[in-house]
Scaffold this active site. Sequence first.
Site, PDB file in Angstrom:
ATOM      1  N   ILE A 279     -33.879 -49.853  16.503  1.00 35.19           N
ATOM      2  CA  ILE A 279     -33.002 -48.742  16.841  1.00 35.19           C
ATOM      3  C   ILE A 279     -33.451 -48.111  18.165  1.00 35.19           C
ATOM      4  O   ILE A 279     -34.551 -47.540  18.253  1.00 35.19           O
ATOM      5  CB  ILE A 279     -32.994 -47.693  15.708  1.00 35.19           C
ATOM      6  CG1 ILE A 279     -32.663 -48.391  14.368  1.00 35.19           C
ATOM      7  CG2 ILE A 279     -32.014 -46.573  16.032  1.00 35.19           C
ATOM      8  CD1 ILE A 279     -31.383 -49.222  14.372  1.00 35.19           C
TER       9      ILE A 279
ATOM     10  N   LEU B 153     -27.969 -48.728  12.475  1.00 37.45           N
ATOM     11  CA  LEU B 153     -27.169 -49.643  11.658  1.00 37.45           C
ATOM     12  C   LEU B 153     -28.044 -50.802  11.162  1.00 37.45           C
ATOM     13  O   LEU B 153     -28.145 -51.057   9.960  1.00 37.45           O
ATOM     14  CB  LEU B 153     -25.985 -50.184  12.486  1.00 37.45           C
ATOM     15  CG  LEU B 153     -25.112 -51.231  11.787  1.00 37.45           C
ATOM     16  CD1 LEU B 153     -24.390 -50.613  10.594  1.00 37.45           C
ATOM     17  CD2 LEU B 153     -24.094 -51.818  12.771  1.00 37.45           C
ATOM     18  N   THR B 154     -28.696 -51.491  12.112  1.00 32.10           N
ATOM     19  CA  THR B 154     -29.482 -52.686  11.777  1.00 32.10           C
ATOM     20  C   THR B 154     -30.667 -52.337  10.877  1.00 32.10           C
ATOM     21  O   THR B 154     -31.271 -51.275  11.027  1.00 32.10           O
ATOM     22  CB  THR B 154     -29.998 -53.333  13.081  1.00 32.10           C
ATOM     23  OG1 THR B 154     -28.862 -53.719  13.841  1.00 32.10           O
ATOM     24  CG2 THR B 154     -30.873 -54.540  12.812  1.00 32.10           C
TER      25      THR B 154
ATOM     26  N   ARG C 195     -20.326 -53.051  23.109  1.00 31.12           N
ATOM     27  CA  ARG C 195     -20.135 -54.455  23.503  1.00 31.12           C
ATOM     28  C   ARG C 195     -19.301 -54.547  24.780  1.00 31.12           C
ATOM     29  O   ARG C 195     -19.550 -55.398  25.636  1.00 31.12           O
ATOM     30  CB  ARG C 195     -19.431 -55.212  22.367  1.00 31.12           C
ATOM     31  CG  ARG C 195     -20.279 -55.396  21.127  1.00 31.12           C
ATOM     32  CD  ARG C 195     -19.456 -55.856  19.935  1.00 31.12           C
ATOM     33  NE  ARG C 195     -20.300 -56.188  18.780  1.00 31.12           N
ATOM     34  CZ  ARG C 195     -19.824 -56.554  17.594  1.00 31.12           C
ATOM     35  NH1 ARG C 195     -18.508 -56.622  17.384  1.00 31.12           N
ATOM     36  NH2 ARG C 195     -20.652 -56.852  16.610  1.00 31.12           N
TER      37      ARG C 195
ATOM     38  N   SER D  36     -27.255 -59.403  11.650  1.00 32.53           N
ATOM     39  CA  SER D  36     -25.866 -59.833  11.877  1.00 32.53           C
ATOM     40  C   SER D  36     -24.955 -59.450  10.718  1.00 32.53           C
ATOM     41  O   SER D  36     -23.731 -59.420  10.868  1.00 32.53           O
ATOM     42  CB  SER D  36     -25.821 -61.355  12.078  1.00 32.53           C
ATOM     43  OG  SER D  36     -26.447 -61.703  13.288  1.00 32.53           O
TER      44      SER D  36
ATOM     45  N   SER E 168     -16.452 -49.940  15.079  1.00 32.68           N
ATOM     46  CA  SER E 168     -15.653 -49.323  16.150  1.00 32.68           C
ATOM     47  C   SER E 168     -16.556 -48.816  17.268  1.00 32.68           C
ATOM     48  O   SER E 168     -16.173 -48.839  18.444  1.00 32.68           O
ATOM     49  CB  SER E 168     -14.836 -48.139  15.615  1.00 32.68           C
ATOM     50  OG  SER E 168     -14.041 -48.551  14.554  1.00 32.68           O
TER      51      SER E 168
ATOM     52  N   PHE F 127     -17.787 -66.768   8.085  1.00 29.54           N
ATOM     53  CA  PHE F 127     -19.014 -66.034   7.783  1.00 29.54           C
ATOM     54  C   PHE F 127     -19.443 -66.213   6.334  1.00 29.54           C
ATOM     55  O   PHE F 127     -20.605 -66.085   6.011  1.00 29.54           O
ATOM     56  CB  PHE F 127     -18.834 -64.532   8.059  1.00 29.54           C
ATOM     57  CG  PHE F 127     -18.386 -64.253   9.457  1.00 29.54           C
ATOM     58  CD1 PHE F 127     -19.247 -64.473  10.519  1.00 29.54           C
ATOM     59  CD2 PHE F 127     -17.113 -63.793   9.721  1.00 29.54           C
ATOM     60  CE1 PHE F 127     -18.840 -64.242  11.814  1.00 29.54           C
ATOM     61  CE2 PHE F 127     -16.702 -63.556  11.009  1.00 29.54           C
ATOM     62  CZ  PHE F 127     -17.554 -63.777  12.064  1.00 29.54           C
TER      63      PHE F 127
ATOM     64  N   GLU G  85     -25.907 -56.044  19.396  1.00 31.05           N
ATOM     65  CA  GLU G  85     -24.453 -55.803  19.418  1.00 31.05           C
ATOM     66  C   GLU G  85     -23.675 -57.086  19.157  1.00 31.05           C
ATOM     67  O   GLU G  85     -22.590 -57.288  19.703  1.00 31.05           O
ATOM     68  CB  GLU G  85     -23.984 -55.203  20.756  1.00 31.05           C
ATOM     69  CG  GLU G  85     -24.876 -54.158  21.364  1.00 31.05           C
ATOM     70  CD  GLU G  85     -24.923 -52.872  20.580  1.00 31.05           C
ATOM     71  OE1 GLU G  85     -24.193 -52.779  19.579  1.00 31.05           O
ATOM     72  OE2 GLU G  85     -25.694 -51.989  20.964  1.00 31.05           O
TER      73      GLU G  85
HETATM   74  P1  TGC Z   1     -15.721 -57.417   7.250  1.00 31.63           P
HETATM   75  O1  TGC Z   1     -16.639 -57.105   6.153  1.00 31.63           O
HETATM   76  O2  TGC Z   1     -14.632 -58.332   6.944  1.00 31.63           O
HETATM   77  O3  TGC Z   1     -14.997 -56.133   7.883  1.00 31.63           O
HETATM   78  C1  TGC Z   1     -15.455 -54.955   7.551  1.00 31.63           C
HETATM   79  C2  TGC Z   1     -14.457 -53.914   8.066  1.00 31.63           C
HETATM   80  O4  TGC Z   1     -14.725 -53.695   9.440  1.00 31.63           O
HETATM   81  C3  TGC Z   1     -13.556 -53.958  10.193  1.00 31.63           C
HETATM   82  N1  TGC Z   1     -14.004 -54.543  11.461  1.00 31.63           N
HETATM   83  C4  TGC Z   1     -13.873 -53.924  12.622  1.00 31.63           C
HETATM   84  N2  TGC Z   1     -13.330 -52.750  12.949  1.00 31.63           N
HETATM   85  C5  TGC Z   1     -13.371 -52.394  14.247  1.00 31.63           C
HETATM   86  N3  TGC Z   1     -13.921 -53.180  15.195  1.00 31.63           N
HETATM   87  C6  TGC Z   1     -14.468 -54.362  14.898  1.00 31.63           C
HETATM   88  N4  TGC Z   1     -15.032 -55.095  15.851  1.00 31.63           N
HETATM   89  C7  TGC Z   1     -14.465 -54.787  13.557  1.00 31.63           C
HETATM   90  N5  TGC Z   1     -14.939 -55.876  12.911  1.00 31.63           N
HETATM   91  C8  TGC Z   1     -14.646 -55.712  11.619  1.00 31.63           C
HETATM   92  C9  TGC Z   1     -12.747 -54.906   9.343  1.00 31.63           C
HETATM   93  O5  TGC Z   1     -11.398 -54.831   9.730  1.00 31.63           O
HETATM   94  C10 TGC Z   1     -12.986 -54.333   7.978  1.00 31.63           C
HETATM   95  O6  TGC Z   1     -12.231 -53.137   7.868  1.00 31.63           O
HETATM   96  P2  TGC Z   1     -11.606 -52.695   6.456  1.00 31.63           P
HETATM   97  O7  TGC Z   1     -10.973 -51.377   6.737  1.00 31.63           O
HETATM   98  O8  TGC Z   1     -10.640 -53.775   6.106  1.00 31.63           O
HETATM   99  O9  TGC Z   1     -12.769 -52.620   5.508  1.00 31.63           O
HETATM  100  O10 TGC Z   1     -16.576 -57.892   8.371  1.00 31.63           O
HETATM  101  P3  TGC Z   1     -16.122 -59.029   9.315  1.00 31.63           P
HETATM  102  O11 TGC Z   1     -15.974 -60.306   8.537  1.00 31.63           O
HETATM  103  O12 TGC Z   1     -14.956 -58.587  10.126  1.00 31.63           O
HETATM  104  O13 TGC Z   1     -17.383 -59.102  10.230  1.00 31.63           O
HETATM  105  C11 TGC Z   1     -18.324 -60.090  10.105  1.00 31.63           C
HETATM  106  C12 TGC Z   1     -19.153 -60.015  11.379  1.00 31.63           C
HETATM  107  C13 TGC Z   1     -20.261 -61.030  11.296  1.00 31.63           C
HETATM  108  C14 TGC Z   1     -18.251 -60.311  12.574  1.00 31.63           C
HETATM  109  C15 TGC Z   1     -19.718 -58.579  11.496  1.00 31.63           C
HETATM  110  O14 TGC Z   1     -20.521 -58.310  10.413  1.00 31.63           O
HETATM  111  C16 TGC Z   1     -20.478 -58.369  12.781  1.00 31.63           C
HETATM  112  O15 TGC Z   1     -19.917 -58.041  13.827  1.00 31.63           O
HETATM  113  N6  TGC Z   1     -21.815 -58.523  12.718  1.00 31.63           N
HETATM  114  C17 TGC Z   1     -22.670 -58.224  13.858  1.00 31.63           C
HETATM  115  C18 TGC Z   1     -23.241 -56.865  13.667  1.00 31.63           C
HETATM  116  C19 TGC Z   1     -23.916 -56.401  14.930  1.00 31.63           C
HETATM  117  O16 TGC Z   1     -23.394 -56.502  16.027  1.00 31.63           O
HETATM  118  N7  TGC Z   1     -25.087 -55.829  14.768  1.00 31.63           N
HETATM  119  C20 TGC Z   1     -25.864 -55.334  15.856  1.00 31.63           C
HETATM  120  C21 TGC Z   1     -25.957 -53.848  15.797  1.00 31.63           C
HETATM  121  S1  TGC Z   1     -26.943 -53.250  17.045  1.00 31.63           S
HETATM  122  C22 TGC Z   1     -27.913 -52.083  16.250  1.00 31.63           C
HETATM  123  O17 TGC Z   1     -27.809 -51.722  15.133  1.00 31.63           O
HETATM  124  C23 TGC Z   1     -28.883 -51.428  17.053  1.00 31.63           C
HETATM  125  S2  TGC Z   1     -27.991 -50.350  18.010  1.00 31.63           S
HETATM  126  C24 TGC Z   1     -28.493 -50.754  19.543  1.00 31.63           C
HETATM  127  C25 TGC Z   1     -29.711 -49.963  19.867  1.00 31.63           C
HETATM  128  O18 TGC Z   1     -30.034 -49.009  19.187  1.00 31.63           O
HETATM  129  O19 TGC Z   1     -30.369 -50.310  20.890  1.00 31.63           O
END
Ligand code: TGC
Length: 387
Positions: A166, A134-135, A246, A141, A240, A386, A366
């Site tokens: 990743i 994803l990242t 998390r 973020s 999801s 945000f 995460e």
């Molecule tokens: P927004 O654009 O408004 O929402 C997008 C859509 O997503 C839905 N949604 C969720 N659904 C399920 N669970 C959740 N926790 C959800 N959060 C949001 C939302 O309802 C919307 O759906 P739809 O159908 O209306 O389009 O985004 P937001 O404003 O809700 O989120 C902003 C923010 C900053 C919270 C979000 O972008 C976020 O959580 N950012 C952090 C991303 C993160 O955690 N990245 C780390 C990933 S780790 C990785 O990639 C490496 S994997 C680990 C490894 O390999 O070791």
Amino acid sequence: MTDLATDYLDIDSLLTRQEIDLRSQIRRFVDDRIRPNIKSWYEDAVFPQDLVKEMGSLGLLGMHLKGYGCGGRTAVEYGIAAMELEAGDSGIRTFVSVQGSLAMSAISKFGSDEHKERWLPGMAAGELIGCFGLTEPTAGSDPANMLTRAEREGSDWVLNGAKRWIGLASIADVAIIWAGTEDGIRGFVVPTDTPGFSATAIPEKLSMRASIQCDITLEDVHLPGSAALPGVVGLRGPFSCLNEARYGIMWGAMGAARDAYQAVLGYANQRTQFGKPLASFQLTQQKLVDMVLEIQKGTLVALQTGRLKDAGRLRPEQISFGKLNNVRQAIEICRSARTILGGNGITLEHSPLRHANNLESVRTYEGTDEVHTLIMGRAITGIPSFS
Ligand code: TGC
């Protein structure tokens, strides 16, 4: 009678026999297979890939998913396993999270029957390794701004882009890659031997050294139309899966904290300075008590979150509470534990600083502290900050 030094509030009385038995089983695995080796894995930056099948046979991979060889365990059981594994090392728990909560969960939640049959049984058994892309180098973020694209070429797809941080990608058999399409962000099941896919481990890490994090490059990766996950379009898909990871992290962090606390409790009783044990000094007792307070509170947070999840009532915003609180507290506990060890605490002979260093990654992936703070801020005020 509960031992106040290990379970002050008798939290064990809130667990079922099955949960306690599972905990004993995973604790034995950690004692036998991880603790004797973790120092050299950490120092040499080695991920112990030969443990993967063992973890599969213990039912740790995709343990809370149902069907296709997965464990079908409860959320609380999954959390307890994460806690025990991270008492060993965050890198090992991270593997289980990436495999089960991210890669397998994406296939289980959103994949076709064909995807599930092809990948899940082998991944559950530890015969196949998965990763979750994803990242990106410029989208951490804010994954909505990812640059990776999937374009249609007839009925096929062609992926181009880059992913960063990743976990396990360089040893993975399959990658779940999230990419922008003209319909929105979609997930793709990418066998890692597909031409144009490459993954390189990121070197010189000061954290999570017994684990692998990678850069992925996607250059004209041709995939059949069936490679797209059919069950979701949009960021709800990857988010999801992040919810699952998390959730496990909030338990795991308390495992690392507990291990650091237990390491220094024994040390403080034995180590003598100024003619008496460190444990008899008021300042040491305060540090130990603060650790017990936060470990017990954090474990209760994780348990209540797990019970809500098992009851089907858990909201993503509630997961942010435990991820933010428990990792933040765990780092403080591990750092405080290091101070009790004095200079001896800076070597790999003792676990607290290793755990604290690992937890820097855990607090960042995460969802950073800042992201979870603002998710909670939005939940309680109704105002998104945000954008
Ligand atoms: P927004 O654009 O408004 O929402 C997008 C859509 O997503 C839905 N949604 C969720 N659904 C399920 N669970 C959740 N926790 C959800 N959060 C949001 C939302 O309802 C919307 O759906 P739809 O159908 O209306 O389009 O985004 P937001 O404003 O809700 O989120 C902003 C923010 C900053 C919270 C979000 O972008 C976020 O959580 N950012 C952090 C991303 C993160 O955690 N990245 C780390 C990933 S780790 C990785 O990639 C490496 S994997 C680990 C490894 O390999 O070791």
